[in-house]
Write an enzyme that holds these catalytic residues in place. Sequence first.
Site: not given
Length: 291
Positions: A258-259
């Site tokens: 997600c990052f």
Amino acid sequence: SACDRVTYSINPSSYFNQHHLDYFTFVGRFIANAIFGNKHLECYFTRSFYKHILGKPVNYTDLEAEDNSFYNGLQCLLDRPVDTIDPDLKFSTDINEFGKLRRVDLMPGGAHVKVTDENKKAYVAKVCQMRMTGSIRPQLTAFLQGFYDIIPKDLISLFNEQELELLICGLPTIDLADLKRNTVYTRYTATSPQIVWFWQVMESYEKQDLAMFLQFITGTSKVPLGGFAHLEGMNGPTKFHIQKDMRDHTYLPQAHTCFNQLDLPEYSSYEELRLRFTTAIHECQEGFGFA
């Protein structure tokens, strides 16, 4: 997917269209026909969706790339005593339908069954099955019916999720100079030995390994339109981030899709970094691993 704005998954609220199941059957046949004819498509799906096609069970780590906040909540639940998080937690969950929440039992009478430290793993398994499978069962069944009409399940199941994505989308062309320009570091610098070794490893990789690296870090093999300055994360454009992992060097690297983040331990040599990083991208596509 809401997490990365790049990958697709089934919308559980698609039933508002009375013909939605016919559409899912058509899309299943369309994608299978493209694979059969070796025609690549510019469409990327979530890990859980690929697992559904392959007939593999989903697990809670697949949620990290689809609903990061819910995933973090489950991880917290597993790591801490239930009573310190939600002493009233029951075997039920809320499903969002057009902005309205509908409570669904995860087992018969689940609204009256308390989650405890003894049964919380069963709760996590059931809530993940509901969110990633149960809530989309009719749509998923229609899609798979169309897909298996063209490519039988026993043939497609020979592949894993990463290989299936490359079958559908093809091998990406990765500009390492562009990726390097758009990489940020935490507790490392561009001249740290481990970072120098990391880029040497990347330059030594063949196209297939680079594709698996991209899947490991971002959850998909898609190269951003306009270059890696436009790499997407859960909060919008998010550059590739390498962070020093403070665990010892017996651990494999860890990714947070997600990052777009790589947690890289402080390995003592090029050879050790290459071995452990290559093992991670090939064997630890869930994002975590031990040596």
